[in-house]
Design a protein around this motif. Structure first.
Motif, PDB file in Angstrom:
ATOM      1  N   UNK A  15     -10.202  63.729 -39.235  1.00  0.00           N
ATOM      2  CA  UNK A  15      -9.130  64.342 -40.012  1.00  0.00           C
ATOM      3  C   UNK A  15      -8.707  65.638 -39.336  1.00  0.00           C
ATOM      4  N   UNK A  16      -7.566  66.167 -39.762  1.00  0.00           N
ATOM      5  CA  UNK A  16      -7.088  67.430 -39.236  1.00  0.00           C
ATOM      6  C   UNK A  16      -7.900  68.575 -39.827  1.00  0.00           C
ATOM      7  N   UNK A  17      -8.009  69.642 -39.076  1.00  0.00           N
ATOM      8  CA  UNK A  17      -8.871  70.756 -39.483  1.00  0.00           C
ATOM      9  C   UNK A  17      -8.414  71.441 -40.774  1.00  0.00           C
ATOM     10  N   UNK A  18      -7.162  71.277 -41.173  1.00  0.00           N
ATOM     11  CA  UNK A  18      -6.669  71.884 -42.409  1.00  0.00           C
ATOM     12  C   UNK A  18      -6.253  70.848 -43.452  1.00  0.00           C
ATOM     13  N   UNK A  19      -6.624  69.636 -43.199  1.00  0.00           N
ATOM     14  CA  UNK A  19      -6.175  68.542 -44.071  1.00  0.00           C
ATOM     15  C   UNK A  19      -6.865  68.539 -45.425  1.00  0.00           C
ATOM     16  N   UNK A  20      -8.126  68.982 -45.448  1.00  0.00           N
ATOM     17  CA  UNK A  20      -8.878  68.966 -46.694  1.00  0.00           C
ATOM     18  C   UNK A  20      -9.101  67.551 -47.185  1.00  0.00           C
ATOM     19  N   UNK A  21      -8.932  67.328 -48.483  1.00  0.00           N
ATOM     20  CA  UNK A  21      -9.158  66.015 -49.071  1.00  0.00           C
ATOM     21  C   UNK A  21      -7.878  65.192 -49.174  1.00  0.00           C
ATOM     22  N   UNK A  22      -6.776  65.744 -48.716  1.00  0.00           N
ATOM     23  CA  UNK A  22      -5.502  65.031 -48.827  1.00  0.00           C
ATOM     24  C   UNK A  22      -5.458  63.866 -47.847  1.00  0.00           C
ATOM     25  N   UNK A  23      -4.916  62.744 -48.282  1.00  0.00           N
ATOM     26  CA  UNK A  23      -4.812  61.556 -47.433  1.00  0.00           C
ATOM     27  C   UNK A  23      -3.876  61.827 -46.265  1.00  0.00           C
ATOM     28  N   UNK A  24      -4.229  61.258 -45.130  1.00  0.00           N
ATOM     29  CA  UNK A  24      -3.430  61.469 -43.928  1.00  0.00           C
ATOM     30  C   UNK A  24      -1.990  61.021 -44.084  1.00  0.00           C
ATOM     31  N   UNK A  25      -1.768  59.985 -44.881  1.00  0.00           N
ATOM     32  CA  UNK A  25      -0.418  59.478 -45.069  1.00  0.00           C
ATOM     33  C   UNK A  25       0.456  60.474 -45.825  1.00  0.00           C
ATOM     34  N   UNK A  26      -0.190  61.421 -46.484  1.00  0.00           N
ATOM     35  CA  UNK A  26       0.554  62.420 -47.252  1.00  0.00           C
ATOM     36  C   UNK A  26       0.543  63.808 -46.613  1.00  0.00           C
ATOM     37  N   UNK A  27      -0.118  63.926 -45.457  1.00  0.00           N
ATOM     38  CA  UNK A  27      -0.296  65.252 -44.859  1.00  0.00           C
ATOM     39  C   UNK A  27       0.317  65.284 -43.463  1.00  0.00           C
TER      40      UNK A  27
END
Length: 363
Positions: A232-244
């Motif tokens: 995942x991206x370093x600032x993505x957190x728990x948000x799904x990749x499709x939404x970030x």
């Protein structure tokens, strides 16, 4: 008269221009440089497996042969551990590295979760005392490894792998873990590459470990398939990749979520998804590679071949010859060609490497 004289000189000039210029140089003065013929397989003994491989390659790369394979379809797949990288010092590279990470690395050992600690201790007990590993330990290790390196960026993990690979290989004198490559198999990569084959590493080990170990052999990162954890991206957190939407300043990091352990039929699934073509050559060393071999041999379009290495050299490696010979018979019955490390390799790790007893630090 003047016109005739001018015409004579003009004819002589034209004759000189149309004639070859003669000099005092002969063939001895200008020797023809003959191309140097490249020598392959200098680290192999004459053996059935090598003859089979060379005959196969000569056949399928000959445009006049009915078995000719177009260069874009010359796909060769290689397992890593025990096929071209040592796995008997005294176990897999990634097992050794996890043991070190959890039990010895001061930056992590005091915060390792209990299940990760238990997995690492199982490896240590197996290595130092011969205690059998728990059932299905490949999956236990995979889950533990996902957790042990979670939070590392890909660059940090690559640096960690390379730093561990620079340590002396246990049970040998004269090489590091990263140098523990079967030198005759390096020649196979070289030979196949020069004959238009594209070689892929398809391993049960972590994809990013495989990339670090295969890179010195000229295997590019996009030709390495292995065990995967979710990134995942370093600032993505728990948000799904499709939404970030990842920003330019962000990095990719490892998570603790295991996606796939790339063994047995999973190897076939990954080959199909990532390569998109059925291999024509396959190299392995264990039952975990049989599905990959069978997938290769199922290729009805082209002539194929599959090879299994057996660790039968107790003098130069930490092998079990009795077990290896039983496996050799099993592989032959399955239709695979057998490579004997004892009989077929002039050297395993290089002529300057010596097998020693295993040595361990404080328990």
């Amino acid at each position: 008269m003047k016109t005739r004289r001018n015409l004579t000189w003009l004819l002589l000039a034209l004759l000189m221009l149309s004639s070859p210029v003669l000099t005092s140089c002969d063939k001895a003065d200008n020797p023809v440089q003959k191309p140097i013929t490249k020598q392959y397989f200098t680290l192999w003994n004459t053996c059935e497996a090598l003859t089979t491989l060379k005959t196969y390659v000569e056949d399928v790369t000959n445009p006049k042969s009915p078995n000719f394979i177009k260069a874009e379809d010359r796909i060769a797949t290689f397992d890593m551990d025990g096929t071209f990288v040592g796995e008997l010092y005294p176990t897999y590279f990634e097992y050794n590295m996890l043991e070190y990470r959890v039990l010895d690395d001061p930056s992590y050992r005091d915060r390792a979760p209990e299940d990760v600690r238990q997995a690492a201790q199982a490896i240590r007990d197996f290595v130092r005392q011969g205690t059998p590993l728990p059932a299905h330990f490949d999956m236990i290790h995979a889950q533990a490894a996902a957790k042990a390196y979670a939070g590392m960026t890909l660059a940090e993990f690559d640096a960690y792998v390379r730093a561990y690979a620079a340590l002396p290989a246990n049970g040998f004198r004269g090489m590091t873990f990263g140098q523990a490559v079967y030198q005759p198999m390096r020649e196979v990569f070289d030979y196949l590459g020069d004959n238009g084959f594209t070689c892929y590493v398809v391993s049960g080990s972590d994809r990013f470990i495989c990339r670090a170990l295969a890179e010195p052999l000229g295997i590019e990162a996009n030709r390495v398939i292995g065990m995967d954890v979710r990134l995942k991206s370093s600032r993505q957190g728990e948000e799904a990749g499709v939404n970030y939407t990842m920003g330019r300043e962000e990095e990719l990091i490892r998570t603790d979520e295991l996606l796939i352990k790339n063994l047995k039929t999973n190897k076939v699934l990954q080959i199909s998804q990532e390569i998109g073509k059925v291999p024509v050559l396959s190299f392995g060393n264990s039952g975990g590679d049989s599905a990959m071999h069978n997938y290769c041999l199922s290729n009805s379009k082209y002539r194929t071949a599959a090879f299994m290495l057996i660790a039968d050299d107790e003098e130069r490696d930490h092998a079990n010859r009795e077990k290896a010979l039983k496996l050799a018979e099993q592989w032959r019955q399955a239709g695979y060609h057998v490579i004997s490390m004892r009989d077929d390799f002039r050297t395993i790790y290089g002529f300057g490497v010596e097998k020693t007893d295993f040595t361990f630090g404080e328990k």
